[in-house]
Design an enzyme around this catalytic site. Structure first.
Site, PDB file in Angstrom:
ATOM      1  N   ASP A   1      -4.796   3.592  -1.261  1.00 29.11           N
ATOM      2  CA  ASP A   1      -5.800   3.994  -0.010  1.00 29.11           C
ATOM      3  C   ASP A   1      -6.600   5.173  -0.020  1.00 29.11           C
ATOM      4  O   ASP A   1      -5.889   6.233   0.182  1.00 29.11           O
ATOM      5  CB  ASP A   1      -5.263   3.855   1.490  1.00 29.11           C
TER       6      ASP A   1
ATOM      7  N   HIS B   1      -8.612   1.186  -2.949  1.00 34.73           N
ATOM      8  CA  HIS B   1      -9.389   0.847  -1.858  1.00 34.73           C
ATOM      9  C   HIS B   1     -10.201   1.976  -1.177  1.00 34.73           C
ATOM     10  O   HIS B   1      -9.516   2.821  -0.623  1.00 34.73           O
ATOM     11  CB  HIS B   1      -8.802   0.107  -0.731  1.00 34.73           C
TER      12      HIS B   1
ATOM     13  N   ASP C   1      -5.791  -6.455   5.138  1.00 35.18           N
ATOM     14  CA  ASP C   1      -5.175  -5.224   5.086  1.00 35.18           C
ATOM     15  C   ASP C   1      -5.118  -4.636   6.541  1.00 35.18           C
ATOM     16  O   ASP C   1      -6.033  -4.769   7.573  1.00 35.18           O
ATOM     17  CB  ASP C   1      -5.762  -4.331   4.432  1.00 35.18           C
ATOM     18  N   GLY C   2      -3.722  -4.268   7.330  1.00 35.16           N
ATOM     19  CA  GLY C   2      -3.657  -3.705   8.356  1.00 35.16           C
ATOM     20  C   GLY C   2      -2.613  -4.660   9.429  1.00 35.16           C
ATOM     21  O   GLY C   2      -3.032  -5.638   9.886  1.00 35.16           O
TER      22      GLY C   2
ATOM     23  N   GLY D   1      -8.162   3.842   8.384  1.00 36.43           N
ATOM     24  CA  GLY D   1      -7.771   5.172   8.560  1.00 36.43           C
ATOM     25  C   GLY D   1      -6.502   5.735   8.520  1.00 36.43           C
ATOM     26  O   GLY D   1      -5.942   6.875   8.011  1.00 36.43           O
ATOM     27  N   PHE D   2      -5.346   4.779   9.130  1.00 31.64           N
ATOM     28  CA  PHE D   2      -4.025   5.374   9.283  1.00 31.64           C
ATOM     29  C   PHE D   2      -3.137   4.148   9.009  1.00 31.64           C
ATOM     30  O   PHE D   2      -3.648   2.945   9.077  1.00 31.64           O
ATOM     31  CB  PHE D   2      -3.757   5.921  10.526  1.00 31.64           C
ATOM     32  N   GLY D   3      -1.950   4.344   8.616  1.00 35.16           N
ATOM     33  CA  GLY D   3      -0.881   3.311   8.303  1.00 35.16           C
ATOM     34  C   GLY D   3      -0.284   3.107   9.688  1.00 35.16           C
ATOM     35  O   GLY D   3      -0.518   3.847  10.803  1.00 35.16           O
ATOM     36  N   GLY D   4       0.586   1.879   9.781  1.00 38.19           N
ATOM     37  CA  GLY D   4       1.137   1.745  11.042  1.00 38.19           C
ATOM     38  C   GLY D   4       0.573   1.253  12.262  1.00 38.19           C
ATOM     39  O   GLY D   4       1.151   1.411  13.296  1.00 38.19           O
TER      40      GLY D   4
ATOM     41  N   SER E   1       0.853  -1.157  -0.073  1.00 36.14           N
ATOM     42  CA  SER E   1       0.014  -0.099  -0.133  1.00 36.14           C
ATOM     43  C   SER E   1       1.068   1.282  -0.100  1.00 36.14           C
ATOM     44  O   SER E   1       1.973   1.591   0.906  1.00 36.14           O
ATOM     45  CB  SER E   1      -0.991   0.118   1.284  1.00 36.14           C
TER      46      SER E   1
END
Lengths: 225, 225, 225, 225, 225, 225
Positions: free
Chosen positions: E39, E70, E179-180, E146-149, E12
């Site tokens: 994303d 996505h 994903d995630g 909503g957010f990466g990491g 991503s």
């Protein structure tokens, strides 16, 4: 046969006299209830506007009982911190308002509070399948949320039983609370179906009798379930 | 030169102690204020949820003063009847939330109540040009609505003056109320600019002094304007 | 093996000629159909705006057949009374638009009308688990709601069968209606799967044949199912 | 002194008999009216749901008069093409629903149609200052939009005059239409104030007299203004 | 025992360096990944705004790998065509944003693209029961979007397994993507549970190592599952 | 006669090549522009989704020029902090999206940033009457926001002049920026009307010439205004 959990009474201040709220809350505490529920309505998720963090603060100053903030509001994610700061111990959001239910449960826990999820009468319990193991409380609405003094919906009894069964099978320690139309006639039914926390509004605060008498009447009704 | 209208003080219960609201309202009544304001916030138009019709009812039972319901909510048309029934005498909606402002003013009047319209600090007064002659009250917000205890915005003074001038020129009998950051320093300024009703929250209910003392202090500040 | 319920035909006026609606409705009545459906779209829940209470009234004056108002609108709770007053006998709301589905079903019944719930093609039937016993009708959409003349979605057949099975097992007397792409080829399929009320739009009103001929053609197709 | 423009009558079908709409429209055409207005309401911008493109098509097939689609809907940008295709000649959107008013006016013109903007009774005319030179029509609502049969709001007369003055000063060829409560008593007032197109609903379609007689009555009222 | 499908890695770009996006994408392509995910967040469905069709176009010009868009946005139906034109090969919408899920899947396919549906951590898989046979891909979110990491949510593993079981039982050829929080520790877990496409953001683009090294590390972790 | 303020060029990256954004931004910096604008669109306020804080960060790392974040989004109050943290120096919100415009200007300033307000082509400048003295910048849109490459709307010229006059009369030090359709033909017009900051998108980033050449061309066009 339901496990012998203690049944807790949770007066909702929605039917209390708001001109002397502190007193009304202390009367409930003295009558030996387990918690106090605060019904937060925003006029958007439900057709009534009631109260917010300021009222939670006022109740917090009036009692040392655990406080539940039942958020009948859309976009509750914007208000978790405010209710946590105001003194709520359990914060309950509605499944119907939370597409990101997992995130808001995390948010409540990160605020150091217990997380509950409420289900409207028409929302099936398996909507909680993937979140149930993270919850401290599920609140099954036994009336449509919005107003005090409504009549208990008997169709919710099998639903309570279905949730109790899932909690037992998955060995989850999660309170099963009910809210709506609870009185000396319906309280034994919901307890037999599997509820262990009973919210009571107009059955406790009704102006016809003292809070102590009202609580005692509910207790007697539960004595032989 | 502004016409010698009497200046009225309107305590807002937003800063009162909600555990003994009846008492707090009676203290204000005894101190000789003109009206009581009830700040209704829905968490959608403004970033706070406060109170609704149940609180209006509780205040209604506690005083015979006129009550203002200041509706900081979206879609106020759904709640006019509820606030009228709860005992509000003046119902104030925000221009920013009412594309059909004329209809809601009619709706308030058909409910037998006085109709007010509030303007946020950044909303110009001529947005009310075509409705002004039908209003009982215009509320100029002197802070951004949402919370008690904010600081007065001095940029609103020319706006108050502009509205007073229009009311005078068009010979309209309409109250000009201000709300936000009103205390003994700002009260004379807004009165000189043209306001005749002053909402005061934390200046009246502040826990540092009695309501009577606070009201007296505000009155003295106004004595020589 | 499905219980031998009578199959009802329900023309939808969405495909009728609106310049002579009364006539078109009377043609359907004379052709012996069971009910008339009125497709209400608000341009918000679905990407089309169609008609409202005024059209229901006009149809009401033109026929004595039962009328179904199929509300493809968001916030249908604001319009139940209007459609009831206009003369609808069955009011159908969408599960996808009603977080408080139980309340709106009560609202429809309190207005003295039959209550139906519609499901979009992608909405599973067990979303109705806790409300099914209170319904008079479930409408399984066999196309995506919004327009007339769309093609039947065959993936809905197992869903119809699943709902029929639940109704049979729970011994509920609830109509199972289908809507979308119903013609002489698909009608037998949905009846075999378990539907007992068939909405037909362009199969009945198509400008190629008389309403009587169209209805007769559908009836023959159903004769040997 | 207003320029000697011809006054046009524009019956709104909102009050017509929808069971024989074609006939009702033809009666108006035969009575010599200038245009037909179609009141599109989505139940979101206004508290009523009425009709959409299908009705415009039916009216289009029934008359060769110019058709106005008055869109009392939110997000009208999604429906401009549908109403253009359905046969509207003038498409009117509300200023209150269009933060991108300039874009939607362009969109209407690119669809080959005349562009109008409507103003609610409480919306001041200078909200149109920067778009006026691009408009074919401004519609001043003289009642709150939503229902037929309402009473004319006299406070709108100075507003009509103010707009007429601007059009004259800026030498703009733009129709000034009014809608709401127009009858033989109010028609002369709005014409004197500066309107040149008068929408009439229940004054034309009222079941008490023929459309021809109703139109004639309105014409006579206008004869001596 | 899961069927021996090939496992695909899908970086991503949410964690990539946007000042040299083309380069970052080419590094991933050279490292041998299967697809690139983009994303898209609108700040309404999720609390972040990220990127739209312009970024898809820029990635499209930089690689010949299949691109997944996505869409973490509300009302995705308005943007399907834009993302298709921009060069996305797979378009993924969220179940939670699509009451008309079936229509939008059709819309994606009519645009000539593969259709995927994403589920938030708290959304049960049987919400897809009636649409599953039409999908090319299901994306199980293993963090809240909503957010990466973010950290992997282990409660999603039984859900992945449940979906894999349904796909197997119904013999559906549908990718099961996660994903995630995917990294060398969690990748083997999700593959064993049944995932065959793994989105990785900060595990691939992290500034601590080359994209090639990061991809290699993930591959090794998967080698013995 | 306008005061001899320096004219600034502000390239918008909306038309840049996003696969090499850092490079594109550095080219603009080397060409001597004054600021960089970042067009944030959420697909709700405007019909396009573009970019968010991650892109601002990437631009921030690529240049030391002041960055403007132009927020074409609804509910911008939720994103001020994110854009401030990402490195924007000026944050511009739309009047049309901010009923609480005064609060959000305060919020931007409390984040240590300059506050700007943008007006759509159809929004009159006096909507800013009560906020103007607090602003660092007003952005007059000279096209409808949403896409790059649109044609300049000449009707905006008198509006620019009207705002310049107000700024001069009230002696306010506030930048007057324009955005949309700016090229060597329109740039002199807007400067003569009173603009001092000119956003340019496809005139600077167009693939036909180097950024340096494009900037030089715009500069020459402005040399003799």
């Amino acid at each position: 046969p339901q496990s012998p959990v203690a049944i807790g009474l949770v007066p909702s201040i929605l039917s209390a006299d708001f001109s002397r709220l502190g007193e009304q809350v202390r009367e409930a505490e003295e009558a030996g209830v387990q918690r106090i529920q605060i019904d937060v309505m925003d006029g958007h998720f439900v057709p009534n506007i009631t109260m917010g963090p300021l009222i939670v603060e006022a109740v917090r100053r009036s009692t040392s009982l655990p406080l539940e903030a039942h958020l009948m509001i859309t976009n509750p994610e914007h208000y978790i911190e405010a209710f946590a700061r105001a003194g709520a111990d359990v914060i309950i959001v509605h499944q119907e308002t939370c597409p990101h239910l997992h995130r808001i449960v995390q948010q409540i826990k990160e605020a150091g509070k217990q997380a509950g999820v409420a289900l409207n009468p028409s929302s099936p319990v398996w909507l909680l399948e993937d979140i149930l193991s993270l919850l401290d409380l599920v609140l099954i609405m036994t009336v449509n949320p919005g107003f005090g003094g409504q009549e208990f919906i008997p169709e919710t009894l099998p639903k309570i039983a279905r949730l109790r069964q899932q909690l037992t099978e998955r060995q989850l320690h999660c309170d099963l609370e009910v809210d709506g139309g609870i009185n000396e006639h319906t309280a034994p039914l919901v307890v037999r179906a599997g509820a262990n926390l009973l919210v009571a509004g107009s059955a406790v605060y009704n102006g016809r009798e003292s809070v102590a008498a009202a609580v005692e009447r509910l207790r007697r009704a539960l004595a032989f379930t």
